[in-house]
Design a protein around this motif. Structure first.
Motif, PDB file in Angstrom:
ATOM      1  N   THR A 223       0.910  -1.044  -0.174  1.00 24.80           N
ATOM      2  CA  THR A 223      -0.014   0.026  -0.056  1.00 24.80           C
ATOM      3  C   THR A 223       1.073   1.134   0.057  1.00 24.80           C
ATOM      4  O   THR A 223       1.812   1.362   0.676  1.00 24.80           O
ATOM      5  N   TYR A 224       0.514   2.083  -0.826  1.00 23.36           N
ATOM      6  CA  TYR A 224       1.287   3.383  -0.953  1.00 23.36           C
ATOM      7  C   TYR A 224       0.494   4.591  -0.250  1.00 23.36           C
ATOM      8  O   TYR A 224      -0.790   4.855  -0.836  1.00 23.36           O
ATOM      9  N   SER A 225       1.023   5.470   0.289  1.00 23.35           N
ATOM     10  CA  SER A 225       0.415   6.521   1.182  1.00 23.35           C
ATOM     11  C   SER A 225       1.239   7.800   1.156  1.00 23.35           C
ATOM     12  O   SER A 225       2.302   7.819   1.054  1.00 23.35           O
TER      13      SER A 225
ATOM     14  N   SER B  96      -3.357   7.648  -2.228  1.00 26.17           N
ATOM     15  CA  SER B  96      -2.911   6.333  -2.378  1.00 26.17           C
ATOM     16  C   SER B  96      -2.103   6.243  -3.775  1.00 26.17           C
ATOM     17  O   SER B  96      -1.289   5.342  -4.151  1.00 26.17           O
ATOM     18  N   THR B  97      -2.668   7.414  -4.738  1.00 26.44           N
ATOM     19  CA  THR B  97      -2.342   7.457  -6.236  1.00 26.44           C
ATOM     20  C   THR B  97      -1.308   8.627  -6.633  1.00 26.44           C
ATOM     21  O   THR B  97      -0.348   8.583  -7.503  1.00 26.44           O
TER      22      THR B  97
ATOM     23  N   ASP C  37      -2.244   5.478   8.700  1.00 21.13           N
ATOM     24  CA  ASP C  37      -2.799   5.269   7.245  1.00 21.13           C
ATOM     25  C   ASP C  37      -3.065   6.574   6.343  1.00 21.13           C
ATOM     26  O   ASP C  37      -3.352   6.624   5.319  1.00 21.13           O
TER      27      ASP C  37
END
Length: 416
Positions: free
Chosen positions: A324-326, A340-341, A378
């Motif tokens: 997961t990218y944050s 996230s994108t 998150d």
């Protein structure tokens, strides 16, 4: 807690036979007296009364108890106090004991078993080492003490060109800062360690570099614009600043302006995400992205608030192996953006104080005016923390498994 770069350690399952091995006519040592066992982020710091001529072994096990020679235990050889036990799992309880020997003799009895449970940094904050200067500190970095060293140091920079350095953490104590450049020059707004050197940027397009934290040399940026922030992907460094200025460098010394920057707004923060994306943020909600640091694209941030800093985080689910990218940006009036994108952003507000700095490890921490601190695992759900200082924070870094922050009136705070 604090990553012991100079420690060598071996982890293994050990038989009792190894423990009882002896040679050279040595003898076992009495059980040492443990002074403290302090949990940190994936680490535990152990301190004990160290006697001259005694070689100490540390034994640890995930659970409530452990003993010297325990077949299921892990160990560290020939340790010295205080010792930083690294590579542990947060939220797991560990039992610890230490025994000793002299002249290669058999291991002695273990100390009274102590337990500790590592946990993520960012919840509890302590007053940092005194910097003895009223100038605001704008940035902090960590890296090698010199180009040929195996030890690590910290650098803090700030108003009027002040620069401090400190040896890296060796215990739970605060850093010990020394002023290496007087506050008689151009203000410095950011610093990082990358490409085997420290790089600091500031007002009037100033760039300074150093390989030893003490001697600094000026580099030519090619701009007179104020430079506010730095980021790296370990291959290049990006600097952003006033009037939409964006520069990139492959060595920290020679700088090139980005070719396409669709804004003239002041830029205050920049980060690189493992998505392969640079994100720069600034005045009036300005948000830009780039895959190469050369060509930048404007993205709707969903806010008109001034954005002061950005950070990114990558997490891998231990069960599903899903990555997961944050990405987070923070700014005026407590605004927090998350994505996230890098293309679609969610906006929220925490409190009303300006948020000036953000960094990440296994969680984000955002800090700002009046001692304001928030943390999040998150980027979406945030929890307030208490600061030991009411001073504003302007720069923060996560290194040695510690968050170290600097700010107004030469202040510093840290969290392990």
């Amino acid at each position: 807690m604090f990553l012991p770069r100079r420690r060598q350690f071996i982890t293994a399952t050990l038989s009792a036979a190894v423990l009882s091995a002896c040679g050279g006519g040595g003898s076992s040592a009495p059980a040492p007296s443990i002074k403290s066992v302090t949990a940190g982020d994936t680490q535990i710091v152990i301190d004990w009364v160290q006697e001259p001529g005694v070689e100490y072994w540390l034994w640890f096990f995930a659970g409530d108890t452990v003993s010297p020679g325990q077949k299921t235990a892990s160990y560290r050889l020939n340790i010295t106090a205080p010792y930083i036990l690294t590579g542990l799992t947060n939220d797991t309880k560990y039992a610890i004991t230490i025994n000793g020997r002299t002249n290669g003799g058999p291991g002695g009895p273990g100390s009274v078993v102590q337990t500790a449970t590592p946990r993520a940094a960012g919840s509890v904050w302590l007053a940092g080492g005194a910097l003895g200067n009223s100038n605001a500190l704008r940035g902090v970095a960590q890296g090698l003490s010199s180009s040929s060293a195996t030890t690590y140091s910290y650098v803090a920079v700030g108003d009027n060109g002040v620069i401090y350095n400190s040896p890296a953490y060796v215990s739970t104590a605060a850093l010990s800062w020394t002023q290496v450049q007087a506050a008689t020059g151009t203000s410095l707004n950011a610093v990082l360690y990358a490409l085997a050197k420290y790089v600091a940027v500031g007002d009037a397009g100033s760039v300074l570099t150093s390989t030893d934290t003490t001697t600094w040399a000026a580099a030519t940026s090619g701009t007179t614009a104020k430079l506010n922030a730095l980021a790296t992907n370990s291959s290049i460094i990006v600097a952003v600043g006033a009037n939409g200025t964006i520069l990139h460098s492959g060595d920290g010394t020679t700088w090139t302006a980005a070719t396409t920057v669709p804004t003239t707004s002041d830029l205050y923060g920049v980060t690189y995400s493992a998505l392969g994306l640079w994100v720069a943020v600034g005045a009036n909600g300005t948000l830009l992205t780039s895959s190469d640091a050369v060509t930048w694209t404007a993205v709707s941030s969903g806010t008109t608030a001034t954005l002061k800093a950005a950070a990114s985080m990558t997490t891998v689910n231990s069960t599903t192996s899903v990555t997961t990218y944050s990405i987070v940006a923070v700014g005026a009036g407590g605004v927090i953006l998350s994505s996230s994108t890098g293309t679609i952003w969610s906006v929220q507000t925490q409190g009303s104080a300006n948020l000036n700095a953000v960094a990440s490890s296994s969680r984000f921490v955002a800090l700002g005016d009046n001692g304001t601190i928030y943390s999040s695992t998150d980027g979406t759900t945030w929890t307030a923390a208490t600061s030991p200082s009411s001073n504003a924070v302007y720069g923060v870094i996560h290194a040695d498994n510690v968050f170290t922050a600097v700010g107004a009136a030469g202040s510093s705070i840290y969290s392990y």
